[in-house]
Scaffold this active site. Structure first.
Site, PDB file in Angstrom:
ATOM      1  N   THR A   1       5.829   1.097   2.232  1.00  0.00           N
ATOM      2  CA  THR A   1       7.431   1.943   3.118  1.00  0.00           C
ATOM      3  C   THR A   1       6.011   2.570   4.064  1.00  0.00           C
ATOM      4  OG1 THR A   1       8.550   2.110   1.087  1.00  0.00           O
ATOM      5  CG2 THR A   1       8.415   3.394   2.440  1.00  0.00           C
TER       6      THR A   1
ATOM      7  N   LYS B   1      14.013   0.284   6.014  1.00  0.00           N
ATOM      8  CA  LYS B   1      13.591   0.778   4.671  1.00  0.00           C
ATOM      9  C   LYS B   1      13.845   2.473   4.756  1.00  0.00           C
ATOM     10  CE  LYS B   1      11.210   1.420   0.261  1.00  0.00           C
ATOM     11  NZ  LYS B   1      11.932   0.124  -1.049  1.00  0.00           N
TER      12      LYS B   1
ATOM     13  N   LYS C   1       7.814  11.669  -0.493  1.00  0.00           N
ATOM     14  CA  LYS C   1       6.641  11.083   0.360  1.00  0.00           C
ATOM     15  C   LYS C   1       8.069  10.869   1.530  1.00  0.00           C
ATOM     16  CE  LYS C   1       5.222   7.076   1.134  1.00  0.00           C
ATOM     17  NZ  LYS C   1       5.547   5.998   1.045  1.00  0.00           N
TER      18      LYS C   1
ATOM     19  N   LEU D   1       0.744  -1.206   0.123  1.00  0.00           N
ATOM     20  CA  LEU D   1      -0.453  -0.606   0.141  1.00  0.00           C
ATOM     21  C   LEU D   1       0.660   1.153   0.382  1.00  0.00           C
ATOM     22  CD1 LEU D   1      -2.622  -1.741   2.971  1.00  0.00           C
ATOM     23  CD2 LEU D   1      -2.865  -1.193  -0.093  1.00  0.00           C
ATOM     24  N   PRO D   2       0.279   2.667  -0.554  1.00  0.00           N
ATOM     25  CA  PRO D   2       1.456   3.477  -0.563  1.00  0.00           C
ATOM     26  C   PRO D   2       2.132   3.911   0.884  1.00  0.00           C
ATOM     27  CG  PRO D   2      -1.189   3.913  -1.914  1.00  0.00           C
ATOM     28  CD  PRO D   2      -1.177   2.216  -1.020  1.00  0.00           C
TER      29      PRO D   2
END
Length: 322
Positions: free
Chosen positions: A95, A170, A239, A64-65
């Protein structure tokens, strides 16, 4: 022990490719995505909702975003948490912010299930080949149970520590990715304006102390007009950098080096490259440096590739991006 039934929620650019790797290996995937075409492209068996995926799976993969979407899918009314059973495993391949991850993991544990945070690297190209690098946080014994499913789309799996460690790793990796990409883009624009042979410049860099993933794997293609469409967009890169800055703040770590990628990807977003692959940050820097392009095709020539700055709103396709 019987084989784990695999479900996947989020079958977009990355999730769809991971699911396709699983189905190509002869394993079934029960999948849900709000875009029906994504389910079809992935080869997954369609589920009517995220809850249906949970009901029909033993291990649930999330792609998912961002954290806000993960929280909505996991914790919203009728969401994943309400349908979890004892012994199920949820693997968040998004992420996500580590604090959010730890919060969700606690709720999942209270429901009798397990939650792994698995940051991924390698982008669309590695996802296509089933060679992603996974950095996983959570209980190591749970990772051991999930490993057979994760190995269907990954080349390397690193256990990084307790809940949140995978997503922390990450964010740190993505921060370095953002720095080297934006800095190399600026350096290549400078080389172009200085009249240097860009192939020679890259050869020097790649045999010297300035070498990076960007100089080795991206710019040899970019200087020939191939922007390696697909993967992380400029808006998503921004982001991720902001998420790293928030992490650094929470850790009490000074982050003077975040200014460069924030400025570079902020510029790219402001100039209309937001939904283009983040490699086009070089064109944004070129725009404000006198209209510089690293590759100058003969106008109308047969060898002229698609130029992202000419049509910055084209949807990205697939190749490479960590």
């Amino acid at each position: 022990m019987s084989e784990l039934r695999i479900g996947s929620i989020g079958l977009g650019n990355m999730g769809g490719r991971m699911a396709a790797c699983i189905t190509r290996a002869g394993k079934a995937v029960l999948g849900y995505d709000p875009v029906a075409a994504n389910i079809t492209a992935s080869g997954a068996t369609p589920a009517g909702s995220a809850a249906d995926v949970v009901d029909g799976s033993d291990i649930i993969l999330l792609s998912l975003p961002k954290s806000a979407v993960v929280e909505a899918v996991m914790l919203g009314d009728g969401g994943v948490l309400e349908h979890l059973r004892d012994g199920q495993i949820v693997v968040d391949l998004s992420t996500s912010a580590p604090a959010s991850t730890r919060m969700i993991a606690g709720k999942v544990l209270a429901a009798g299930a397990s939650y792994l945070d698995a940051g991924i690297s390698g982008g669309a190209a590695a996802a296509e080949k089933g060679k992603l690098v996974l950095m996983v946080g959570g209980e190591e014994s749970v990772l051991d149970r999930a490993r057979p499913a994760l190995e269907l789309f990954s080349g390397k799996i690193f256990y990084t520590g307790a809940s949140g460690a995978g997503h922390t790793t990450k964010l740190i990796n993505n921060f370095l990715n953002a720095i080297t990409l934006s800095a190399t883009a600026e350096a290549m624009v400078a080389g172009k304006k200085a009249g240097l042979d860009l192939e020679v410049l890259l050869d020097v860099i790649n045999n010297s102390s300035g070498v990076s993933f960007a100089s080795l794997n991206r710019f040899p293609k970019i200087i020939k007009g191939d922007y390696l469409k697909g993967g992380l967009t400029n808006s998503l890169m921004m982001k991720d950098v902001l998420a790293y800055v928030e992490l650094a703040r929470d850790l009490g770590v000074a982050s003077p080096n975040s200014a460069g990628p924030l400025a570079s990807f902020g510029l790219a977003n402001a100039l209309g490259y937001a939904e283009q692959i983040s490699n086009t940050v070089v064109d944004a820097i070129g725009d404000v440096s006198g209209g510089v392009r690293l590759f100058d095709p003969v106008p109308g020539g047969a060898d002229a590739p698609d130029a992202p700055h000419e049509a910055p709103h084209d949807a990205p396709e697939a190749k490479e991006q960590p």
